[in-house]
Motif scaffolding. Sequence first.
Motif, mmCIF file in Angstrom:
data_model
loop_
_atom_site.group_PDB
_atom_site.id
_atom_site.type_symbol
_atom_site.label_atom_id
_atom_site.label_comp_id
_atom_site.label_asym_id
_atom_site.label_seq_id
_atom_site.Cartn_x
_atom_site.Cartn_y
_atom_site.Cartn_z
ATOM 1 N N LEU A 224 -10.268 -0.490 2.098
ATOM 2 C CA LEU A 224 -10.326 -1.916 1.805
ATOM 3 C C LEU A 224 -8.980 -2.465 1.371
ATOM 4 C CD1 LEU A 224 -13.717 -2.130 -0.115
ATOM 5 C CD2 LEU A 224 -13.247 -2.848 2.226
ATOM 6 N N GLY A 225 -8.154 -1.636 0.734
ATOM 7 C CA GLY A 225 -6.876 -2.092 0.207
ATOM 8 C C GLY A 225 -5.878 -2.466 1.285
ATOM 9 N N GLN A 226 -5.831 -1.747 2.390
ATOM 10 C CA GLN A 226 -4.893 -1.986 3.494
ATOM 11 C C GLN A 226 -3.485 -2.248 2.954
ATOM 12 O OE1 GLN A 226 -5.532 -1.405 6.659
ATOM 13 N NE2 GLN A 226 -7.613 -0.878 6.141
ATOM 14 N N SER A 227 -2.860 -1.211 2.466
ATOM 15 C CA SER A 227 -1.530 -1.304 1.881
ATOM 16 C C SER A 227 -0.500 -1.733 2.917
ATOM 17 C CB SER A 227 -1.136 0.060 1.307
ATOM 18 O OG SER A 227 0.167 0.034 0.819
ATOM 19 N N ALA A 228 0.558 -2.411 2.451
ATOM 20 C CA ALA A 228 1.644 -2.850 3.323
ATOM 21 C C ALA A 228 2.594 -1.702 3.639
ATOM 22 C CB ALA A 228 2.410 -3.982 2.655
ATOM 23 N N ILE A 229 2.429 -0.566 2.967
ATOM 24 C CA ILE A 229 3.267 0.614 3.198
ATOM 25 C C ILE A 229 2.424 1.652 3.923
ATOM 26 C CG2 ILE A 229 4.586 2.448 2.106
ATOM 27 C CD1 ILE A 229 4.996 0.553 -0.273
ATOM 28 N N VAL B 236 7.362 -0.227 6.458
ATOM 29 C CA VAL B 236 7.212 -1.275 5.448
ATOM 30 C C VAL B 236 7.614 -2.591 6.084
ATOM 31 C CG1 VAL B 236 7.933 -2.095 3.179
ATOM 32 C CG2 VAL B 236 7.799 0.354 3.625
ATOM 33 N N GLU B 237 6.701 -3.542 6.125
ATOM 34 C CA GLU B 237 6.945 -4.885 6.657
ATOM 35 C C GLU B 237 7.603 -4.845 8.033
ATOM 36 O OE1 GLU B 237 9.019 -7.261 3.801
ATOM 37 O OE2 GLU B 237 7.409 -7.121 2.341
ATOM 38 N N GLY B 238 7.082 -4.023 8.918
ATOM 39 C CA GLY B 238 7.556 -3.972 10.297
ATOM 40 C C GLY B 238 8.823 -3.173 10.508
ATOM 41 N N GLU B 239 9.344 -2.558 9.481
ATOM 42 C CA GLU B 239 10.554 -1.745 9.615
ATOM 43 C C GLU B 239 10.217 -0.311 9.239
ATOM 44 O OE1 GLU B 239 15.197 -1.695 8.140
ATOM 45 O OE2 GLU B 239 13.754 -2.950 7.105
#
Length: 111
Positions: A38-43, A62-65
Amino acid sequence: MSALSSIWKVVLSLLFVVAFIPACLWLMKRFQFAQMKLGQSAIKIVNVQSLGTKEKLMLVEVEGERLLIGVTSHTITHLKSFPSQATSFASAMDEARQESTAADRRHEDAV
């Protein structure tokens, strides 16, 4: 007869406790998995390559990189950044290795 009854109570209580511990561990594991889902981390950890008992190379997004980092028990070192279209961890490692050997050659030429 009361001694036999007491022994059975102790045995049943012990069995309950022995069964209760794994059941609690199983529930905790399920809730942690659901929470991560549920958290779906950005990392995101794309891939990990172990280099020894406490050393790893990690490809993290991280953020597309994508970042290639070295992790030891004491430090985390940023090694290289990649655009998110990097094909695989192996190609990232090959590219990093080529850059490392090129840097070593430049260092040897300077000395």
